[in-house]
Design a protein around this motif. Structure first.
Motif, mmCIF file in Angstrom:
data_model
loop_
_atom_site.group_PDB
_atom_site.id
_atom_site.type_symbol
_atom_site.label_atom_id
_atom_site.label_comp_id
_atom_site.label_asym_id
_atom_site.label_seq_id
_atom_site.Cartn_x
_atom_site.Cartn_y
_atom_site.Cartn_z
ATOM 1 N N HIS A 97 1.112 -1.170 0.307
ATOM 2 C CA HIS A 97 0.285 -0.006 -0.244
ATOM 3 C C HIS A 97 0.823 1.190 -0.039
ATOM 4 N N VAL A 122 -0.611 5.220 -1.260
ATOM 5 C CA VAL A 122 -0.976 6.193 -0.464
ATOM 6 C C VAL A 122 -0.084 7.174 -0.472
ATOM 7 N N LEU A 138 -1.770 9.171 -3.446
ATOM 8 C CA LEU A 138 -3.476 9.441 -2.867
ATOM 9 C C LEU A 138 -2.988 10.981 -2.309
ATOM 10 N N ARG A 157 -5.693 4.400 4.988
ATOM 11 C CA ARG A 157 -6.626 5.688 4.121
ATOM 12 C C ARG A 157 -6.297 6.974 4.763
ATOM 13 N N THR A 158 -7.187 6.365 5.873
ATOM 14 C CA THR A 158 -8.513 7.368 6.625
ATOM 15 C C THR A 158 -7.643 8.215 7.185
ATOM 16 N N VAL A 193 -5.552 10.386 4.814
ATOM 17 C CA VAL A 193 -6.269 11.508 4.490
ATOM 18 C C VAL A 193 -6.932 13.009 5.228
ATOM 19 N N LEU A 246 -11.155 11.897 -3.301
ATOM 20 C CA LEU A 246 -11.682 10.309 -2.288
ATOM 21 C C LEU A 246 -12.648 9.134 -3.527
ATOM 22 N N LEU A 282 -9.792 7.126 -5.687
ATOM 23 C CA LEU A 282 -9.501 5.959 -4.046
ATOM 24 C C LEU A 282 -11.523 5.313 -4.486
#
Lengths: 668, 161
Positions: B20, B24, B27, B64-65, B68, B121, B125
């Motif tokens: 990941h 990420v 992102l 991910r949370t 962000v 998102l 995502l």
């Protein structure tokens, strides 16, 4: 609802087709070595990926290095190559000291005072504000904190209260989910402004979390509390428009503070405070923190927009210290008597980190003196250790800054009285100078209070800054606590025990005093007197909020001693006793000092004061309009000093508590 | 490495990293516009979740949370530091990148933060509206509005898009 996303969604395809090429152009470096090193506590390998961001940060770092070099150029001999001419610049270890550099002529250092602070547990918190600055929520955690209980509600059965007196607050519960319940004290009249400021507290993480909000409805605040209870570290509060502007932490320790007092070229006073990181004073929940660019200052600076008057104006969490620049008044809170924002920005813009030697050279320029402990303390952090709370160290008595030899006699240069005058007779002082009580009288308690301190083990006197107390000009008090034993003693009076103080007529000394919480368990765990030492415990530390609980030339309402200010109208002129009663384990100590109260020029009745108490600023303004008076705020949340009021009969002067609620109001 | 607070052996975290990390970082890069900072925050996210990894039901989602949230926090700090103009780092990336991508990228970095997060998102995502709403603290209807406005602004950045 469009869930789930359709991979063939043309908008998705369009978005990705434009974004992916950018991402593909810059593949990521292997970050695992750095992650693994951080988790294992090992030195972190250099981050190699060159980016504009790092280049920019490097430029900033270089600029900072130049700045530090200007402050601390260290000459070192070369090792092995005997290159004695080689200079290296070594950034000083952060001392927490900051000194003004490059201020224009006319600025003058007046004095530097150190305060030992209190023992505090681990704390942390955050604040969210919306861009319009009309809504804010602050969250704080105290490892030693507690949540309100029914015991915190005022006891309306207290002597003097009518039988049908409704409680001013009820205990409100809110289910935050996950078995967590928040408690708050709520106004049964359902006044939203009161609900907002009382906040919600819940137990978690071994302590207590508290959220306080301004401009948010109760349901909105509960919803936010639910999210924060589930994830107190979240940056997003989940309320439209509210953005996090601050997050802070402070470990368990004492909370020393240093106040540097300066005079600007116009003769107006200002000061800056240095506190250990996380310990700096913060504006109350009604405040808005505004990031501010200040010329000359590379550290982050915030401006505090606070309802009413809170002297703290600019500040920030800097390396080694939390800094706040304060402004004081020389009378009214208007432009003629207060330094301007521009002047304050000039000051905070000039502050630069200093080495111990640079700090001491700075101290040597003080015209009135410095607290003795500062002459020896190598760093701000050292004030949190060991023997700081020694007699004479806690503000008040200053010494000549040039007296730097430890243990040498010191010369007091403070032009004011250097030692309180002991008044041992019943004659009231009319000089206006400091006065001190005798040792007091001890009255045995009916029942032993096991959680209280055995006061007989301490020698306690009460000092007042002045023997004259005028309406609108509160006088600070100081408890002088000497511990002659060989063990430290904690003064553990807490919210379940109420110290009482106030003024009573000399000819009616048994008049009831207002009960007040001297050591507020919500914020301060108490005061410790080391074995064989003396601690000066100033009224500004007795409780961290409200009016700083000094002695007022106003009547007291004993019923409202805990939650409300409980002050009444002005006292008539005459001779009074300033009395303090401290409940102890087996006895209650009563200390008294004779004082003079001059006749108030424009008496204020109990009814007038009570008409304003507990109102929001807006409602108080409206009330003043209805009364036909002009309106002025004379003090606000957490002001370190009480402001001398400029009294006029056609104007109502109000003090606001930390939440922007009227805590006192005087027409004269 | 193990701990008794729900963490997993270091090799398990490394496995999560291998799968990941790159996504990420990308992102974070989209959200911040700064590749270097994106890598730093991605590493921060891994370090933060390490102690509680064993107790997390969906480590990738949690990662991910966290990321962000870190990006939003960081973006706000950067914006505040500059009194709200776009940070210096939020500039067009280095070539070779198609001009239209450069324009969209620049427009994306100029979007209000909530719009930028929502559209990323949503379309990068592929998160459903309700999950986005949970992350940014809004209602799903608000998310749809944010995405719609963001997309409109981005398309305006590209002639004839």
């Amino acid at each position: 609802m469009r869930d789930p996303v359709n991979p063939a969604d043309p908008d998705r395809t369009w978005f990705r087709s434009h974004i992916e090429p950018v991402l593909d152009a810059t593949p990521a470096d292997d970050g695992w070595p750095r992650i693994a090193a951080r988790i294992d506590g090992q030195p972190i390998p250099e981050h190699r990926a060159p980016t504009r961001h790092r280049a920019r940060r490097a430029a900033v770092a270089a600029a900072a290095a130049v700045l530090l070099a200007g402050l601390a150029m260290v000459v070192t001999a070369g090792r092995g190559d005997h290159d004695a001419s080689r200079l290296t610049t070594a950034p000083p270890a952060p001392t927490g000291w900051y000194v003004p550099v490059g201020l224009p002529d006319g600025w003058q250092l007046e004095s530097v005072e150190a305060y030992p602070g209190t023992k505090a547990c681990e704390r942390r918190g955050a604040q969210w504000t919306d861009p319009a600055r009309d809504r804010t929520l602050s969250l704080s955690f105290d490892a030693c904190g507690r949540v309100p209980t029914a015991d915190d509600l005022p006891d309306t059965s207290m002597p003097g209260a009518p039988e049908d007196t409704p409680p001013p607050f009820t205990l409100q519960e809110a289910d935050l989910g996950g078995g967590v319940t928040a408690f708050g004290l709520r106004d049964p009249a359902d006044d939203p402004s009161i609900i907002d400021v009382e906040g919600l507290s819940w137990k978690a993480d071994g302590g207590a979390w508290t959220s306080r909000a301004i401009g948010l409805g109760y349901d909105e605040q509960v919803a936010a509390a639910k999210r924060l209870a589930a994830d107190p570290d979240r940056a997003d509060l989940g309320i439209e428009g509210l953005e996090q502007v601050e997050r802070w932490t402070a470990p368990a320790r004492r909370t020393p503070e240093v106040q540097v007092n300066l005079v600007d070229p116009d003769g107006l006073r200002t000061s800056y405070h240095l506190a250990l990181p996380g310990d700096g004073q913060r504006p109350g929940g009604g405040s808005v923190i505004v990031p501010t660019d200040v010329p000359g200052q590379s550290n982050q600076v915030f401006r505090y927009d606070t309802p009413g008057f809170w002297a703290g104006r600019y500040g920030g969490p800097w390396q080694g210290a939390d800094i706040i620049v304060f402004r004081w008044t020389e009378g009214p809170t208007d432009a003629q008597h207060m330094i301007t924002d521009a002047g304050l920005e000039q000051l905070i813009g000039s502050l630069q980190p200093a080495t111990t030697e640079q700090w001491r050279r700075f101290l040597a320029t003080a015209t009135r003196g410095v607290s003795p402990v500062l002459l020896d303390a190598p760093a701000l952090g050292s004030l949190a250790e060991g023997t700081f709370a020694l007699p004479g160290n806690a503000g008040g008595k200053l010494v000549a800054p040039t007296t730097t030899t430890t243990g040498a006699p010191v010369t007091t240069t403070d032009p004011g009285p250097t030692a309180p005058k002991t008044t041992s007779t019943t004659e009231p002082s009319t000089s206006g100078g400091p006065v001190t009580s005798g040792p007091g009288t001890s009255v045995p308690n009916d029942h032993e209070q096991a959680s209280f301190t055995e006061l007989d083990d301490l020698d306690i006197t009460l000092e007042l800054a002045s023997g004259t107390i005028r309406a609108g000009q509160p006088v600070a008090g100081t408890l002088v606590l000497t511990n002659p034993t060989d063990r430290p003693i904690d003064l553990t009076e807490c919210s379940e025990g109420f110290t009482s103080w106030g003024l009573v007529p000399v000819d009616d000394p048994d008049q009831e005093l207002m009960s007040r919480t001297m050591i507020d368990c919500y914020a301060t765990p108490g005061v410790t007197v080391p074995a064989g030492k003396t601690v000066r415990y100033r009224s500004s530390e007795w409780a961290p909020t409200g009016l700083r609980w000094p002695f007022l030339a106003q009547r007291a309402d004993p019923r409202n001693g805990l939650l409300a200010t409980g002050v009444g109208g002005t006292l008539d002129g005459g001779q009074y006793l300033a009395v303090m009663e401290i409940p102890g384990r087996t006895s209650t100590l009563r200390l008294s000092v004779p004082v003079t109260v001059p006749e108030p020029p424009c008496p204020t009745s109990d009814a007038v004061v009570k008409r304003y108490l507990n109102l929001t600023e807006a409602k108080a303004r409206a009330q003043a309009g209805r009364d036909g008076w002009t309106f002025r705020i004379v003090s606000g949340p957490r002001a370190a000093e009480v402001i001398e009021q400029d009294l006029r009969c056609g104007r109502i002067n109000v003090d606001l508590d930390q939440n922007g609620i009227v805590a006192n109001a005087l027409r004269s | 490495m193990t701990d008794d607070g729900g963490g997993l052996p270091l090799e398990d975290l490394e496995a999560l990293y291998r799968e990941h990390y790159e996504p990420v970082v990308r992102l974070a890069h989209v959200l911040l516009g700064d590749r270097g900072r994106a890598e730093e925050l991605a590493q921060d996210a891994f370090v933060r979740i390490a102690p509680r990894l064993g107790a997390i039901e969906n480590p990738a989602g949690y990662l991910r949370t966290v990321l962000v949230n870190l990006c939003r926090d960081d973006g706000r700090r950067a914006a505040r530091a500059k009194d709200h103009p776009a940070p210096v780092a939020r500039v067009a990336p280095e070539p070779p990148v198609p001009p239209t991508s450069t324009a969209v990228w620049a427009a994306l970095q100029s979007l209000p933060e909530r719009q930028r997060v929502a559209v990323t998102l949503r379309y990068y995502l592929d998160l459903p509206d309700d999950e986005i709403a949970e992350i940014i603290g809004s209602r799903p209807a608000t998310v749809r509005s944010l995405v719609h406005r963001a997309l409109a602004t981005l398309k305006e950045a590209v002639p004839h898009a």
